[in-house]
Design an enzyme around this catalytic site. Structure first.
Site, PDB file in Angstrom:
ATOM      1  N   CYS A 188       0.873  -1.181   0.000  1.00  0.00           N
ATOM      2  CA  CYS A 188       0.000   0.000   0.000  1.00  0.00           C
ATOM      3  C   CYS A 188       0.904   1.222   0.000  1.00  0.00           C
ATOM      4  CB  CYS A 188      -0.921   0.001   1.215  1.00  0.00           C
ATOM      5  SG  CYS A 188      -2.118  -1.351   1.283  1.00  0.00           S
ATOM      6  N   ALA A 189       1.421   1.574  -1.155  1.00  0.00           N
ATOM      7  CA  ALA A 189       2.550   2.504  -1.238  1.00  0.00           C
ATOM      8  C   ALA A 189       2.193   3.944  -0.923  1.00  0.00           C
ATOM      9  CB  ALA A 189       3.182   2.422  -2.631  1.00  0.00           C
TER      10      ALA A 189
ATOM     11  N   GLY B 109       4.688   7.170  -1.130  1.00  0.00           N
ATOM     12  CA  GLY B 109       6.023   6.619  -1.315  1.00  0.00           C
ATOM     13  C   GLY B 109       7.027   6.876  -0.221  1.00  0.00           C
ATOM     14  N   GLY B 110       6.587   7.303   0.962  1.00  0.00           N
ATOM     15  CA  GLY B 110       7.542   7.522   2.045  1.00  0.00           C
ATOM     16  C   GLY B 110       8.322   6.261   2.382  1.00  0.00           C
ATOM     17  N   LYS B 111       7.600   5.170   2.604  1.00  0.00           N
ATOM     18  CA  LYS B 111       8.269   3.918   2.940  1.00  0.00           C
ATOM     19  C   LYS B 111       8.870   3.261   1.695  1.00  0.00           C
ATOM     20  CE  LYS B 111       5.299   3.198   6.946  1.00  0.00           C
ATOM     21  NZ  LYS B 111       4.502   4.416   6.699  1.00  0.00           N
TER      22      LYS B 111
ATOM     23  N   ASP C 180       1.553  -1.305   4.886  1.00  0.00           N
ATOM     24  CA  ASP C 180       1.097  -0.162   5.689  1.00  0.00           C
ATOM     25  C   ASP C 180      -0.390  -0.010   5.380  1.00  0.00           C
ATOM     26  OD1 ASP C 180       0.788   2.111   7.155  1.00  0.00           O
ATOM     27  OD2 ASP C 180       2.211   3.329   6.038  1.00  0.00           O
TER      28      ASP C 180
ATOM     29  N   CYS D 208      -1.128   3.463  11.242  1.00  0.00           N
ATOM     30  CA  CYS D 208      -0.963   4.679  12.041  1.00  0.00           C
ATOM     31  C   CYS D 208      -2.154   4.823  12.979  1.00  0.00           C
ATOM     32  CB  CYS D 208      -0.778   5.904  11.161  1.00  0.00           C
ATOM     33  SG  CYS D 208      -2.040   6.140   9.902  1.00  0.00           S
TER      34      CYS D 208
END
Length: 472
Positions: free
Chosen positions: A283-284, A287-289, A353, A406
């Site tokens: 679950c991009a 694109g932080g991770k 995520d 989160c």
């Protein structure tokens, strides 16, 4: 962090400012009020309305409008409590525009610095003129705001205010009760207080383009209040920064990406990546991770990032291009379920995520506290468990799977993992401390889950490290 409000009257509205049918062009205050009214009408994410209604405002006005929108959402109960003390009309009988206008006005008078009370009153009442409201309403709002402005010095501070003997925490009571049961009264109150303040701006250094010492020095040379994050080896936090992200040194060069420290630490749970495994980011998002995994990857590695929503998918690609990491990633615009139907080669590691209630990031998205309902948690859990099960089918025989949200809610976190392990006996839970810096071990609970609560320097988060068979 929303920019600080201006210390002088707002400039003339530009020709390109947004305009509602039959009404004057929107300025910062008008845009804030229209955003809040649109959000109250459908309770969709407030940023969707804000982005639509502030197109064309210059950056300074747009930043001020956002500080008003977020400020009202963060302090809504306190603002309404104050208004009711000085209004002869019950709040329940006020039309939404009247109440929202009063909230925006009281926010400026009591909680925002550098705005003279008279200027706040005049400019806020002017929004009603722009919206072609009747003169009697302008007089009513003007009277309430001027009374509050005259007594601003004598009014109770927000953290001391109590409604019927109970502290005003600016969260719905059902959510406060849940947190008190889970964390205890003192920590639940502290979480609410943290959520009512703007967050630090936190960056993750792109180790392919820069290093933390170099980037930190460039910020300090610009007079910025920058420091290394206490736990993440790549994190930098900036206090009191009110400018544009694009104006920071190193942005154009791809030297950093905006990412909270909790999210940075969660990516570390996949373990060392320098041997070059194939990794799936299920679950991009923006694109932080994805970028964190790509910059840590060995030369032969590849990250496959799956994101279904068109706008986020576009920004995902743009972010990876700016960071110089596009060659290390393969982007797939699809749902995770759609991607799995193609029966791709198994992955050595997967990061999921998952979509969630977002109760750990309320300080960043203050509308969440008012939009979520207790019944939402069961629906999220069903989706999360389905996605986690899909990931299990995509993982190789000795792979690692990290599940993250989160959220602070057990239904979305510990309960999802318990249900998954019951259905997938070949998986085992690993202690998150194994993969985190020693300084971050205090953020891991007794079960081995990475579970930081919201704090001034990081978001609330949850992550579990799961291994199938032996570790990588």
């Amino acid at each position: 962090m929303p920019p600080s409000p201006p210390s002088r009257p707002l400039p003339t509205v530009p020709v390109s400012a947004p305009q509602l049918p039959g009404k004057a062009p929107l300025n910062a205050r008008s845009a804030a009020i229209e955003t809040l009214l649109a959000w109250m009408d459908d309770h969709k994410p407030v940023d969707l309305h804000f982005n639509r209604l502030t197109t064309g405002l210059d950056p300074r006005d747009r930043g001020f409008a956002k500080s008003l929108v977020y400020g009202v959402l963060r302090h809504r109960q306190y603002l309404d409590w104050t208004i009711q003390r000085f209004s002869k009309h019950p709040l329940a009988k006020m039309k939404p525009r009247t109440l929202v206008t009063l909230e925006v006005g009281v926010l400026q008078i009591l909680l925002l610095d550098r705005i003279p009370g008279s200027a706040a009153v005049n400019a806020t009442v002017d929004t009603l003129k722009r919206a072609k409201q009747p003169r009697w309403l302008l007089g009513f709002v003007n009277g309430v705001l001027r009374t509050i402005s005259r007594q601003a010095q004598q009014l109770e501070q927000e953290e001391e205010a109590r409604d019927q003997g109970r502290p005003i925490l600016n969260h719905p009571q059902w959510l406060i009760a849940r947190w008190q049961q889970q964390f205890g009264l003192q920590q639940a109150t502290a979480i609410c207080r943290v959520n009512n303040r703007p967050p630090l701006l936190t960056l993750r250094v792109n180790s392919r383009r820069s290093d933390r010492t170099e980037l930190l020095q460039s910020f300090l040379e610009q007079g910025l209040e920058a420091r290394s994050c206490p736990h993440s080896p790549l994190g930098i936090s900036l206090a009191n920064y009110s400018g544009q992200i694009t104006d920071l040194p190193g942005f154009t060069q791809g030297s950093f990406v905006v990412q909270d420290e909790s999210a940075q630490l969660a990516s570390l749970l996949l373990g060392p990546l320098d041997r070059g495994p194939r990794i799936l980011d299920g679950c991009a998002g923006l694109g932080g991770k994805t970028s964190h995994l790509a910059q840590a990857m060995g030369r032969e590695g590849m990250v496959v990032a799956v994101e279904p929503e068109a706008r986020r998918f576009q920004l995902l690609g743009e972010n990876l291009d700016r960071l110089g990491l596009a060659a290390r990633t393969t982007l797939i615009q699809a749902t995770l379920e759609e991607f799995a139907l193609g029966q791709p080669q198994p992955f050595e590691a997967i990061l999921l995520d998952a979509p969630c209630s977002g109760s750990g990031v309320i300080r960043r998205q203050p509308d969440i506290r008012w939009s979520r309902q207790p019944g939402d948690l069961a629906r999220y859990q069903q989706t999360q468990l389905a996605l986690l099960t899909t990931c299990a089918g995509l993982l190789g025989a000795k792979g690692r799977l990290v599940y993250a949200t989160c959220s602070l809610e057990p239904e979305e976190n510990q309960e999802v993992i318990a249900l998954f392990l019951k259905e997938q006996p070949d998986f085992r839970l690993e202690d998150a401390r194994t993969y985190l810096p020693v300084s971050a071990h205090a953020l891991v609970d007794e079960q081995g889950f990475f579970r930081p609560a919201p704090a001034p320097d990081h978001d609330g988060f949850f992550a579990a490290a799961l291994c199938r068979g032996s570790a990588l």
